[in-house]
Design an enzyme around this catalytic site. Structure first.
Site, PDB file in Angstrom:
ATOM      1  N   ASP A 165      81.455  54.078  61.557  1.00 47.46           N
ATOM      2  CA  ASP A 165      82.510  54.617  60.701  1.00 47.46           C
ATOM      3  C   ASP A 165      83.863  54.397  61.378  1.00 47.46           C
ATOM      4  O   ASP A 165      84.069  54.849  62.514  1.00 47.46           O
ATOM      5  CB  ASP A 165      82.273  56.107  60.457  1.00 47.46           C
ATOM      6  CG  ASP A 165      80.870  56.376  59.924  1.00 47.46           C
ATOM      7  OD1 ASP A 165      80.734  56.623  58.721  1.00 47.46           O
ATOM      8  OD2 ASP A 165      79.917  56.303  60.723  1.00 47.46           O
ATOM      9  N   ASP A 170      80.054  78.008  49.257  1.00 49.96           N
ATOM     10  CA  ASP A 170      81.486  77.778  49.454  1.00 49.96           C
ATOM     11  C   ASP A 170      82.166  77.583  48.098  1.00 49.96           C
ATOM     12  O   ASP A 170      81.776  78.210  47.111  1.00 49.96           O
ATOM     13  CB  ASP A 170      81.668  76.551  50.357  1.00 49.96           C
ATOM     14  CG  ASP A 170      82.888  76.659  51.243  1.00 49.96           C
ATOM     15  OD1 ASP A 170      84.004  76.592  50.713  1.00 49.96           O
ATOM     16  OD2 ASP A 170      82.719  76.815  52.467  1.00 49.96           O
ATOM     17  N   PRO A 210      83.659  59.537  48.134  1.00 50.16           N
ATOM     18  CA  PRO A 210      83.010  58.295  48.580  1.00 50.16           C
ATOM     19  C   PRO A 210      82.231  58.416  49.880  1.00 50.16           C
ATOM     20  O   PRO A 210      81.181  57.794  50.031  1.00 50.16           O
ATOM     21  CB  PRO A 210      84.202  57.332  48.723  1.00 50.16           C
ATOM     22  CG  PRO A 210      85.179  57.806  47.706  1.00 50.16           C
ATOM     23  CD  PRO A 210      85.055  59.308  47.703  1.00 50.16           C
ATOM     24  N   ASP A 211      82.732  59.227  50.837  1.00 51.21           N
ATOM     25  CA  ASP A 211      82.030  59.336  52.117  1.00 51.21           C
ATOM     26  C   ASP A 211      80.887  60.345  52.077  1.00 51.21           C
ATOM     27  O   ASP A 211      80.324  60.702  53.117  1.00 51.21           O
ATOM     28  CB  ASP A 211      83.011  59.689  53.241  1.00 51.21           C
ATOM     29  CG  ASP A 211      82.590  59.075  54.577  1.00 51.21           C
ATOM     30  OD1 ASP A 211      81.628  58.283  54.587  1.00 51.21           O
ATOM     31  OD2 ASP A 211      83.211  59.387  55.606  1.00 51.21           O
ATOM     32  N   ASP A 249      76.554  76.823  40.379  1.00 55.97           N
ATOM     33  CA  ASP A 249      77.910  77.355  40.375  1.00 55.97           C
ATOM     34  C   ASP A 249      77.849  78.795  39.876  1.00 55.97           C
ATOM     35  O   ASP A 249      77.707  79.058  38.676  1.00 55.97           O
ATOM     36  CB  ASP A 249      78.792  76.493  39.460  1.00 55.97           C
ATOM     37  CG  ASP A 249      80.245  76.963  39.420  1.00 55.97           C
ATOM     38  OD1 ASP A 249      80.525  78.104  39.848  1.00 55.97           O
ATOM     39  OD2 ASP A 249      81.091  76.185  38.951  1.00 55.97           O
ATOM     40  N   TYR A 292      76.657  90.632  60.468  1.00 57.16           N
ATOM     41  CA  TYR A 292      75.362  91.190  60.093  1.00 57.16           C
ATOM     42  C   TYR A 292      74.249  90.711  61.029  1.00 57.16           C
ATOM     43  O   TYR A 292      74.334  89.611  61.603  1.00 57.16           O
ATOM     44  CB  TYR A 292      74.997  90.777  58.663  1.00 57.16           C
ATOM     45  CG  TYR A 292      75.805  91.456  57.591  1.00 57.16           C
ATOM     46  CD1 TYR A 292      75.905  92.839  57.523  1.00 57.16           C
ATOM     47  CD2 TYR A 292      76.472  90.698  56.634  1.00 57.16           C
ATOM     48  CE1 TYR A 292      76.650  93.452  56.533  1.00 57.16           C
ATOM     49  CE2 TYR A 292      77.217  91.293  55.633  1.00 57.16           C
ATOM     50  CZ  TYR A 292      77.302  92.682  55.597  1.00 57.16           C
ATOM     51  OH  TYR A 292      78.042  93.297  54.616  1.00 57.16           O
ATOM     52  N   VAL A 316      72.470  86.842  61.308  1.00 54.56           N
ATOM     53  CA  VAL A 316      73.483  85.827  61.028  1.00 54.56           C
ATOM     54  C   VAL A 316      74.034  85.324  62.365  1.00 54.56           C
ATOM     55  O   VAL A 316      74.330  86.111  63.255  1.00 54.56           O
ATOM     56  CB  VAL A 316      74.631  86.377  60.163  1.00 54.56           C
ATOM     57  CG1 VAL A 316      75.695  85.299  59.949  1.00 54.56           C
ATOM     58  CG2 VAL A 316      74.115  86.880  58.834  1.00 54.56           C
ATOM     59  N   ASP A 326      78.260  84.908  68.172  1.00 50.19           N
ATOM     60  CA  ASP A 326      77.062  84.455  68.879  1.00 50.19           C
ATOM     61  C   ASP A 326      77.287  83.169  69.658  1.00 50.19           C
ATOM     62  O   ASP A 326      76.643  82.938  70.682  1.00 50.19           O
ATOM     63  CB  ASP A 326      75.920  84.238  67.880  1.00 50.19           C
ATOM     64  CG  ASP A 326      75.484  85.529  67.214  1.00 50.19           C
ATOM     65  OD1 ASP A 326      74.914  86.378  67.930  1.00 50.19           O
ATOM     66  OD2 ASP A 326      75.726  85.706  66.014  1.00 50.19           O
ATOM     67  N   SER A 386      86.119  78.365  59.637  1.00 50.57           N
ATOM     68  CA  SER A 386      85.403  77.716  58.541  1.00 50.57           C
ATOM     69  C   SER A 386      84.954  76.312  58.929  1.00 50.57           C
ATOM     70  O   SER A 386      83.943  75.814  58.443  1.00 50.57           O
ATOM     71  CB  SER A 386      86.297  77.615  57.301  1.00 50.57           C
ATOM     72  OG  SER A 386      86.423  78.845  56.659  1.00 50.57           O
TER      73      SER A 386
END
Length: 588
Positions: free
Chosen positions: A111, A143, A150-151, A162, A280, A283, A306, A340
């Protein structure tokens, strides 16, 4: 003397089992290195090279002009040639005879913008790719949805949903979710754009956040359960908030019970606690690092963190670049920053870990934490267990793990899946070998009628090893050790023959109940491996029983009635041992 014999057996058995677990690391080679001892006269070396050329039809030559002082020569050859040379006269004149292994450059994607992804190199993902790329693992991206830019064209997708608009197509209208999905599984080695961590994994797009980045706990909880019910292996949540929710906590616990690893971002408020849902139980909360490996200035830390992973700083070279969409829905490569961006690094590595065979969420968490790069003096828990290390995590995960591919290769190369097992000895040897194989399965079936148990890969593996004559001991010896006892240990099955006498006389030490007995004694309290021991006992019983009929030739006993009785008795003892082991299993 008895202790010495048992010690030799245990040594040979351990070698076989270690060889079984280490198959994935066997390298490829087309040449063999002969390193002659420096104290050997040149004339003697030249003479031995001529004999090698004549006897083995090989053409030894110096590796280079710099090899002469060390007497290092190279010959063409495969594993059979290697074994033959190690057992030949030349072995006494060499320091070692070993494969001239072929090493390769670690995989670097083609790439064109991969050089901008400092984040992937910082977690050592290239070394992890040598073992796995996440094939077969499904990662749910909870999300803003995912658009197939394209990638992401070559990336595999599974059905999502949804929850914001209540429809099956989870299209991104923000760019956040597409960017996250790219870090996890951007199409890689496609001569376009950038790379992803687990680029052979599947993406399950689940939209719970609107174009403005907000979403409800109820939608997130439903998305978590949807993922768990539709065979997701990993969930990534690059989202969070400040409110504790019983609904969300229960959904996460539900996913955990179903074997899903849940990963979430710690939050971007630079506070001494992670946001929910990262805080929590069950997680894996992820803090963010900058390109220098320091805690990103915005990242939350402390309770709920963590592990830490690259999250970037700024929208330039220090950010995390992936292809996503802009406000007009057009594809573009953009650098984002935030926890994120850190969370999907961990989710991608979790996919790599799961692809190695480690399935349970708590085991995956343990692998992540034990393999993390430790950070000293982290009094405020900025880093959790440390910095994410993909290479170390995958290496730790595969240690002791045997994939079906490796197991099949082991059978193919060493057992009765190898055509030579059936061909060697011609048609005369075919029927006895077939009888050994089928006999082991018939004995297992007969035992199962009276003592019901479940068929398993470990049991089948034992049947394979035993019925083909403990083939994992084949060719066992250590150079520079006395060769005779080790070569004897490698001659436990008839088609291998005796390495000293050059015939098919069985070794009484191994053509007996001894090794099955040791296996059962060592493994009876192991939930999985005890069935390998039971299967081996049944397989050896079939092997010895058939040999008692067709080829009762035992070293020191001849090939008459004594040898036949010896083999029959030991076959009966092997079956009785398996019977006893199953009874113990049933009573516990």
């Amino acid at each position: 003397m008895k202790k010495l014999l048992v010690g030799l057996v245990l040594l040979g058995l351990c070698f076989g089992l270690f060889n079984f677990k280490g198959l994935a690391s066997q390298g490829e080679f087309e040449e063999i290195v002969l390193d002659f001892r420096e104290d050997i006269p040149i004339a003697q070396i030249d003479n031995q090279l001529r004999v090698i050329a004549q006897q083995f039809n090989l053409a030894p030559q110096l590796n280079s002009i710099f090899s002469k002082p060390d007497n290092v020569y190279i010959v063409k050859g495969d594993r059979a040639t290697l074994k033959a040379l190690r057992r030949s006269f030349v072995a006494k004149s060499t320091e070692y005879i070993e494969p001239n292994y072929i090493y390769n450059a670690l995989e670097v994607p083609n790439d064109p913008d991969y050089n901008k992804q400092w984040n992937l190199r910082s977690i050592k993902v290239e070394s992890a790719w040598d073992e796995t790329k996440g094939n077969g693992v499904t990662v749910a991206v909870i999300d803003t949805g995912v658009s197939r830019v394209p990638d992401l064209k070559q990336t595999k997708f599974v059905r999502g949903y949804d929850f914001v608009n209540n429809r099956e197509t989870a299209i991104d209208d923000s760019g956040h979710g597409t960017h996250v999905a790219g870090t996890i599984a951007q199409s890689t080695n496609n001569n376009y754009g950038v790379a992803g961590i687990a680029y052979e994994a599947n993406i399950m797009p689940l939209k719970v956040l609107s174009a403005f980045g907000g979403g409800t706990v109820a939608d997130i909880a439903e998305a978590i359960k949807f993922a768990a019910d539709h065979n997701a292996d990993v969930i990534n949540m690059s989202l969070g908030g400040g409110g504790d929710s019983h609904l969300l906590k229960e959904a996460i616990a539900y996913a955990h019970r179903k074997g899903v690893v849940v990963v979430a971002a710690a939050g971007n408020a630079n506070k001494n606690s992670a946001s929910y849902p990262a805080r929590y139980p069950h997680v894996i909360g992820v803090a963010a690092l900058d390109s220098a490996g320091e805690k990103a200035p915005y990242s939350n830390f402390g309770a709920g963190v963590d592990i830490s992973a690259p999250g970037g700083v700024g929208t330039g070279a220090g950010g995390i670049v992936q292809e996503t969409i802009n406000s007009k829905g057009q594809a573009m490569f953009v650098s984002f920053q935030g926890t994120s961006m850190a969370a999907p690094h961990v989710a991608g590595v979790v996919a790599l870990i799961k692809a190695t065979g480690v399935k349970e969420p708590d085991q995956v968490r343990s692998v992540l934490k034990k393999s993390a790069m430790r950070v000293k003096n982290d009094t405020l828990n900025h880093y959790g267990a440390g910095q994410l290390d993909a290479a170390a995590a995958v290496k730790l995960a595969v240690r002791g793990q045997i994939s079906f591919r490796d197991f099949f290769r082991w059978l193919r190369d060493s057992g009765y899946l190898n055509p030579r097992f059936w061909i060697d000895g011609g048609a005369v040897a075919f029927l006895p070998k077939l009888a050994m194989v089928l006999g082991s399965y018939l004995l297992a079936w007969f035992l199962r009628v009276y003592f019901p148990f479940t068929w398993s890969w470990s049991l089948l593996g034992g049947l394979v090893a035993g019925s083909s004559g403990l083939f994992f001991l084949r060719g066992f010896y250590i150079f520079d050790f006395p060769q005779v006892p080790f070569r004897i240990m490698g001659s436990s099955i008839p088609e291998m023959g005796n390495m000293i006498a050059g015939n098919n006389i069985l070794n009484p030490l191994f053509a007996s109940v001894l090794i099955p007995f040791i296996l059962v004694a060592l493994l009876l309290n192991k939930p999985v491996w005890k069935w390998f021991a039971i299967g081996t006992a049944l397989g050896v019983a079939a092997c010895l029983g058939v040999n008692a009929v067709v080829s009762p030739a035992v070293w020191g006993m001849g090939s008459g009635a004594i040898a036949r009785v010896f083999l029959f008795i030991n076959a009966l003892m092997c079956y009785s041992l398996a019977l006893l082991a199953v009874k113990v299993e049933r009573s516990t």
